[in-house]
Motif scaffolding. Structure first.
Motif, PDB file in Angstrom:
ATOM      1  N   PRO A 274       7.638 -20.797  39.818  1.00 44.50           N
ATOM      2  CA  PRO A 274       8.770 -21.411  40.527  1.00 44.50           C
ATOM      3  C   PRO A 274       9.670 -20.408  41.228  1.00 44.50           C
ATOM      4  CG  PRO A 274       8.538 -22.312  38.314  1.00 44.50           C
ATOM      5  CD  PRO A 274       7.633 -21.125  38.388  1.00 44.50           C
ATOM      6  N   GLU A 275       9.691 -19.179  40.734  1.00 50.90           N
ATOM      7  CA  GLU A 275      10.563 -18.173  41.352  1.00 50.90           C
ATOM      8  C   GLU A 275      10.144 -17.837  42.778  1.00 50.90           C
ATOM      9  OE1 GLU A 275       7.294 -15.909  39.166  1.00 50.90           O
ATOM     10  OE2 GLU A 275       8.550 -17.677  38.812  1.00 50.90           O
ATOM     11  N   LEU A 276       8.913 -18.191  43.149  1.00 51.12           N
ATOM     12  CA  LEU A 276       8.457 -17.923  44.516  1.00 51.12           C
ATOM     13  C   LEU A 276       8.962 -18.970  45.509  1.00 51.12           C
ATOM     14  CD1 LEU A 276       4.760 -16.799  43.910  1.00 51.12           C
ATOM     15  CD2 LEU A 276       6.801 -15.382  44.198  1.00 51.12           C
TER      16      LEU A 276
ATOM     17  N   THR B 299     -15.375 -30.502  47.300  1.00 51.22           N
ATOM     18  CA  THR B 299     -14.949 -29.327  46.535  1.00 51.22           C
ATOM     19  C   THR B 299     -13.713 -29.708  45.741  1.00 51.22           C
ATOM     20  OG1 THR B 299     -15.773 -27.771  48.210  1.00 51.22           O
ATOM     21  CG2 THR B 299     -14.102 -26.947  46.678  1.00 51.22           C
ATOM     22  N   ILE B 300     -13.702 -29.373  44.464  1.00 48.53           N
ATOM     23  CA  ILE B 300     -12.533 -29.639  43.626  1.00 48.53           C
ATOM     24  C   ILE B 300     -12.113 -28.338  42.953  1.00 48.53           C
ATOM     25  CG2 ILE B 300     -11.689 -30.775  41.536  1.00 48.53           C
ATOM     26  CD1 ILE B 300     -13.360 -33.200  42.314  1.00 48.53           C
ATOM     27  N   ALA B 301     -10.847 -27.977  43.174  1.00 54.71           N
ATOM     28  CA  ALA B 301     -10.266 -26.790  42.553  1.00 54.71           C
ATOM     29  C   ALA B 301      -9.123 -27.225  41.644  1.00 54.71           C
ATOM     30  CB  ALA B 301      -9.756 -25.831  43.629  1.00 54.71           C
ATOM     31  N   TRP B 302      -9.187 -26.833  40.401  1.00 56.40           N
ATOM     32  CA  TRP B 302      -8.151 -27.203  39.445  1.00 56.40           C
ATOM     33  C   TRP B 302      -7.406 -25.969  38.985  1.00 56.40           C
ATOM     34  CZ3 TRP B 302      -7.846 -26.369  33.939  1.00 56.40           C
ATOM     35  CH2 TRP B 302      -6.778 -27.059  33.339  1.00 56.40           C
ATOM     36  N   GLY B 303      -6.075 -25.997  39.089  1.00 59.40           N
ATOM     37  CA  GLY B 303      -5.256 -24.879  38.654  1.00 59.40           C
ATOM     38  C   GLY B 303      -5.189 -24.785  37.143  1.00 59.40           C
ATOM     39  N   GLU B 304      -5.502 -23.627  36.615  1.00 63.30           N
ATOM     40  CA  GLU B 304      -5.519 -23.453  35.164  1.00 63.30           C
ATOM     41  C   GLU B 304      -4.129 -23.579  34.540  1.00 63.30           C
ATOM     42  OE1 GLU B 304      -7.477 -19.887  33.969  1.00 63.30           O
ATOM     43  OE2 GLU B 304      -9.474 -20.617  34.557  1.00 63.30           O
ATOM     44  N   GLU B 305      -3.075 -23.443  35.349  1.00 61.56           N
ATOM     45  CA  GLU B 305      -1.717 -23.598  34.828  1.00 61.56           C
ATOM     46  C   GLU B 305      -1.119 -24.948  35.205  1.00 61.56           C
ATOM     47  OE1 GLU B 305       0.907 -20.198  34.845  1.00 61.56           O
ATOM     48  OE2 GLU B 305      -0.748 -18.901  35.438  1.00 61.56           O
TER      49      GLU B 305
ATOM     50  N   PRO C  42      -0.226 -25.691  44.166  1.00 61.78           N
ATOM     51  CA  PRO C  42      -0.217 -24.229  44.200  1.00 61.78           C
ATOM     52  C   PRO C  42       0.004 -23.588  45.562  1.00 61.78           C
ATOM     53  CG  PRO C  42      -2.473 -25.001  44.218  1.00 61.78           C
ATOM     54  CD  PRO C  42      -1.592 -26.237  44.183  1.00 61.78           C
ATOM     55  N   THR C  43       0.457 -24.362  46.534  1.00 62.35           N
ATOM     56  CA  THR C  43       0.573 -23.807  47.884  1.00 62.35           C
ATOM     57  C   THR C  43       1.576 -22.666  47.969  1.00 62.35           C
ATOM     58  OG1 THR C  43       2.086 -25.620  48.416  1.00 62.35           O
ATOM     59  CG2 THR C  43      -0.211 -25.860  49.110  1.00 62.35           C
ATOM     60  N   ARG C  44       2.591 -22.637  47.105  1.00 62.12           N
ATOM     61  CA  ARG C  44       3.509 -21.500  47.069  1.00 62.12           C
ATOM     62  C   ARG C  44       3.072 -20.476  46.031  1.00 62.12           C
ATOM     63  NH1 ARG C  44       5.463 -18.977  50.531  1.00 62.12           N
ATOM     64  NH2 ARG C  44       6.734 -20.656  51.448  1.00 62.12           N
ATOM     65  N   ASP C  45       2.371 -20.908  44.979  1.00 66.36           N
ATOM     66  CA  ASP C  45       1.844 -19.951  43.997  1.00 66.36           C
ATOM     67  C   ASP C  45       0.927 -18.933  44.662  1.00 66.36           C
ATOM     68  OD1 ASP C  45       3.049 -21.237  41.784  1.00 66.36           O
ATOM     69  OD2 ASP C  45       1.341 -22.580  41.532  1.00 66.36           O
ATOM     70  N   ASP C  46       0.063 -19.410  45.554  1.00 69.89           N
ATOM     71  CA  ASP C  46      -0.988 -18.559  46.131  1.00 69.89           C
ATOM     72  C   ASP C  46      -1.406 -19.118  47.488  1.00 69.89           C
ATOM     73  OD1 ASP C  46      -3.108 -16.847  46.611  1.00 69.89           O
ATOM     74  OD2 ASP C  46      -4.443 -17.778  45.123  1.00 69.89           O
ATOM     75  N   PRO C  47      -0.548 -19.001  48.509  1.00 72.25           N
ATOM     76  CA  PRO C  47      -0.888 -19.596  49.805  1.00 72.25           C
ATOM     77  C   PRO C  47      -2.180 -19.060  50.403  1.00 72.25           C
ATOM     78  CG  PRO C  47       1.119 -18.262  49.954  1.00 72.25           C
ATOM     79  CD  PRO C  47       0.804 -18.403  48.512  1.00 72.25           C
ATOM     80  N   GLU C  48      -2.414 -17.767  50.262  1.00 77.38           N
ATOM     81  CA  GLU C  48      -3.641 -17.197  50.826  1.00 77.38           C
ATOM     82  C   GLU C  48      -4.874 -17.743  50.106  1.00 77.38           C
ATOM     83  OE1 GLU C  48      -1.040 -15.385  49.851  1.00 77.38           O
ATOM     84  OE2 GLU C  48      -0.240 -14.636  51.774  1.00 77.38           O
ATOM     85  N   GLY C  49      -4.784 -17.863  48.789  1.00 76.15           N
ATOM     86  CA  GLY C  49      -5.913 -18.389  48.033  1.00 76.15           C
ATOM     87  C   GLY C  49      -6.176 -19.853  48.325  1.00 76.15           C
ATOM     88  N   VAL C  50      -5.123 -20.650  48.430  1.00 75.02           N
ATOM     89  CA  VAL C  50      -5.296 -22.062  48.768  1.00 75.02           C
ATOM     90  C   VAL C  50      -5.910 -22.204  50.146  1.00 75.02           C
ATOM     91  CG1 VAL C  50      -4.095 -24.232  49.226  1.00 75.02           C
ATOM     92  CG2 VAL C  50      -3.430 -22.840  47.260  1.00 75.02           C
ATOM     93  N   ALA C  51      -5.403 -21.447  51.109  1.00 72.02           N
ATOM     94  CA  ALA C  51      -5.948 -21.521  52.466  1.00 72.02           C
ATOM     95  C   ALA C  51      -7.419 -21.135  52.480  1.00 72.02           C
ATOM     96  CB  ALA C  51      -5.144 -20.620  53.400  1.00 72.02           C
ATOM     97  N   ARG C  52      -7.775 -20.116  51.730  1.00 70.34           N
ATOM     98  CA  ARG C  52      -9.173 -19.679  51.687  1.00 70.34           C
ATOM     99  C   ARG C  52     -10.075 -20.777  51.133  1.00 70.34           C
ATOM    100  NH1 ARG C  52      -8.155 -15.354  49.517  1.00 70.34           N
ATOM    101  NH2 ARG C  52      -8.442 -15.878  47.320  1.00 70.34           N
ATOM    102  N   VAL C  53      -9.640 -21.434  50.054  1.00 71.32           N
ATOM    103  CA  VAL C  53     -10.429 -22.516  49.468  1.00 71.32           C
ATOM    104  C   VAL C  53     -10.588 -23.659  50.454  1.00 71.32           C
ATOM    105  CG1 VAL C  53     -10.417 -24.314  47.685  1.00 71.32           C
ATOM    106  CG2 VAL C  53      -9.907 -21.947  47.069  1.00 71.32           C
TER     107      VAL C  53
END
Length: 259
Positions: A157-159, A201-207, A235-246
């Motif tokens: 959340p701090e991001l 494709t299904i991606a599930w966040g472990e957190e 997770p779009t703010r947790d890891d925007p680059e990773g989400v975009a890549r997926v």
């Protein structure tokens, strides 16, 4: 019906569908990254964000919202786009695919893939939030408050900026279709997996603290499924680059394969 949306970029159409209580702003952190390679359309579902609810008498189920979205996209000249959804948005994307209205689906922490219906809510936290909005907004202006209030939505959340956090929570508190959509979501799981004929494709966040891992029996045959460390429910703010890549990998489907 006309839905509120933002559009950017060029390339194969990729439609982004937010989750329950969200709006198109949930996808803002990844829009620019996706628009470099896709014609990205990020929408507000009926009765969320700045989109009007469905006509009176029509329930805000994933099926009906998906069909309203399909009609809206066809009015824009977009046929069978790639779809990416989060939570209820992923369920909506799967229903659109079951209707034959998608080239591919990417679901991030999808709703609806649980074993059985969830049943009624134990309590209504949204009403409490509406009554205490001024306190919530004050808390969200601090990093400590964002950590306390946004932990079930994002892993870090701090991001989130204060403005993002307030916008995300306001979409939840203000959505006129929220209660109906929530009741519909809790009343039945996704049941049309056999009708989905496109790559999924299904991606599930472990957190993820809101939705548990999907049940394999609810996923369409051939679904590519994986978990992602460090991702929360949205997770779009947790890891925007990773989400975009997926999302880019999931929508890089040859036309003949998606037919």
């Amino acid at each position: 019906m006309t839905l509120n949306y933002v559009r950017s970029g060029a390339g194969p159409p990729l439609v982004l569908i937010h989750g329950l209580g969200g709006s198109h702003v949930n996808w803002d952190p990844v829009m620019e990254l996706l628009a470099a390679e896709r014609d990205v359309i990020s929408v507000d579902l009926p009765g969320f964000g700045e989109s009007d609810p469905l006509p009176e008498g029509t329930r805000h189920s994933a099926v009906e919202m998906g069909r309203a979205l399909t009609a809206h996209l066809k009015a824009l000249g977009i046929e069978q786009p790639h779809l990416a959804g989060n939570s209820l948005g992923a369920w909506t994307a799967l229903e659109m695919a079951a209707d034959g209205e998608a080239a591919s689906v990417c679901g991030v922490s999808p709703a609806g893939l649980w074993r059985r219906k969830l049943g009624p809510r134990a309590y209504n936290s949204r009403k409490l939030g509406q009554r205490g909005r001024h306190v919530i907004n004050a808390m969200l202006r601090t990093e400590r408050g964002r950590r306390a209030l946004m932990r079930t939505t994002v892993a870090r959340p701090e991001l989130l900026t204060a403005g993002e956090a307030i916008s995300w929570l306001s979409a939840w508190l203000d959505a006129p279709a929220y209660d109906d959509a929530n009741d519909m979501m809790r009343g039945t799981p996704f049941e049309r997996a056999d009708d989905v004929r496109v790559p999924v494709t299904i991606a599930w966040g472990e957190e993820d603290r809101l939705v548990g891992p999907p049940r394999p029996a609810r996923m369409p045959a051939g679904t590519r499924y994986f978990t992602v460390p460090g991702w929360g429910h949205t997770p779009t703010r947790d890891d925007p680059e990773g989400v975009a890549r997926v999302l880019l990998e999931a929508s890089a489907v040859p036309a003949e394969q998606a037919a």
